[in-house]
Design a protein around this motif. Structure first.
Motif, mmCIF file in Angstrom:
data_model
loop_
_atom_site.group_PDB
_atom_site.id
_atom_site.type_symbol
_atom_site.label_atom_id
_atom_site.label_comp_id
_atom_site.label_asym_id
_atom_site.label_seq_id
_atom_site.Cartn_x
_atom_site.Cartn_y
_atom_site.Cartn_z
ATOM 1 N N GLU A 41 83.281 -12.568 29.298
ATOM 2 C CA GLU A 41 84.103 -13.768 29.423
ATOM 3 C C GLU A 41 83.837 -14.525 30.726
ATOM 4 O O GLU A 41 83.841 -15.755 30.761
ATOM 5 N N SER A 42 83.604 -13.793 31.797
ATOM 6 C CA SER A 42 83.436 -14.429 33.105
ATOM 7 C C SER A 42 82.520 -13.586 33.977
ATOM 8 O O SER A 42 82.253 -12.417 33.676
ATOM 9 N N CYS A 43 82.048 -14.171 35.088
ATOM 10 C CA CYS A 43 81.082 -13.500 35.958
ATOM 11 C C CYS A 43 81.291 -13.943 37.403
ATOM 12 O O CYS A 43 81.638 -15.100 37.662
ATOM 13 N N ALA A 44 81.091 -13.026 38.338
ATOM 14 C CA ALA A 44 81.180 -13.342 39.765
ATOM 15 C C ALA A 44 79.980 -12.761 40.493
ATOM 16 O O ALA A 44 79.443 -11.728 40.113
ATOM 17 N N THR A 170 75.782 -8.468 44.477
ATOM 18 C CA THR A 170 76.222 -7.637 43.370
ATOM 19 C C THR A 170 76.910 -8.569 42.389
ATOM 20 O O THR A 170 77.715 -9.414 42.788
ATOM 21 N N TRP A 171 76.570 -8.424 41.114
ATOM 22 C CA TRP A 171 77.144 -9.273 40.072
ATOM 23 C C TRP A 171 78.134 -8.459 39.258
ATOM 24 O O TRP A 171 77.847 -7.334 38.856
ATOM 25 N N VAL A 172 79.291 -9.045 39.006
ATOM 26 C CA VAL A 172 80.335 -8.399 38.222
ATOM 27 C C VAL A 172 80.629 -9.277 37.020
ATOM 28 O O VAL A 172 80.901 -10.477 37.174
ATOM 29 N N SER A 173 80.575 -8.700 35.833
ATOM 30 C CA SER A 173 80.895 -9.426 34.607
ATOM 31 C C SER A 173 82.019 -8.705 33.896
ATOM 32 O O SER A 173 82.066 -7.478 33.873
ATOM 33 N N GLY A 174 82.928 -9.482 33.307
ATOM 34 C CA GLY A 174 84.044 -8.872 32.588
ATOM 35 C C GLY A 174 85.019 -9.919 32.127
ATOM 36 O O GLY A 174 84.654 -11.079 31.887
ATOM 37 N N SER A 175 86.273 -9.533 32.050
ATOM 38 C CA SER A 175 87.319 -10.451 31.590
ATOM 39 C C SER A 175 87.624 -11.498 32.657
ATOM 40 O O SER A 175 87.308 -11.332 33.836
#
Length: 196
Positions: A41-44, A170-175
């Motif tokens: 859904e989203s990524c940072a 570092t990439w974080v993907s999730g809700s």
């Protein structure tokens, strides 16, 4: 089947097919290893505080605060370590230096993405960086000389964390909720990124 682990040290996972859900995707390899797979859904994107292993472990300690509550399987996570992370873990027989892992780990099945190979470990989210690497001559842990995981995801695939060896992020993907928490955490230098 419910998987249970003794808390403390990650265990080598010989079934590399457990990563096929993303490793075999028809996505550019450079994006898979740097940002992880698409479809969340989203990524940072989170910047390291400094470019060293200490800051990487500090970063993951902070991320765990947000990741733990966003999966139903915090006790069953996959931690992937780039096989070329530290040359010392393979030892140097010519110089009498023993490897940090058993041969079954070093020569075991790997998660393969073009231009990258990863040793796959499995265990609790809180065991990030507890690879079980030891100096066979002293029996002391060498985990502090290895990086945090290059790829990390829970068994329920609710999020994905990627840190490539050639990246400062570092990439974080999730809700949406997970990414909102990451980008508003004052202890993290993070920004939302929109992927195509």
């Amino acid at each position: 089947m419910r998987v249970q682990y003794a808390f403390g040290v990650l265990r080598f996972e010989p079934d590399s097919s457990l990563a096929d859900w993303f490793a075999r995707r028809d996505e550019p390899w450079s994006e898979l290893v740097t940002m992880g797979p698409t479809g969340f859904e989203s990524c940072a994107r989170v910047r390291y505080f400094e470019e060293d292993r200490i800051s990487q472990h500090v970063l993951f300690a902070r991320l765990r605060v947000h990741l733990a509550g966003r999966t139903k399987t915090p006790g069953d996570c996959f931690h992937a370590l780039w096989a070329g992370a530290v040359s010392g873990m393979h030892g140097d027989p010519a110089r009498g230096i023993s490897p940090w892992f058993p041969a079954s780990v070093l020569t075991g099945p790997k998660v393969r993405i073009p231009h990258r190979e990863y040793m796959l470990f499995r265990g609790h989210l809180d065991e990030v960086g507890h690879w079980g690497a030891t100096d066979p001559t002293t029996g002391s842990s060498t985990d502090e000389e290895l990086p945090a995981p290059h790829l990390l995801w829970p068994a329920d695939h609710q999020w994905f964390v990627a840190t490539d060896v050639d990246s400062d992020f570092t990439w974080v993907s999730g809700s949406q909720g997970l990414i909102d928490a990451v980008i508003t955490d004052p202890k993290l230098d993070a920004e939302r990124v929109h992927r195509n």
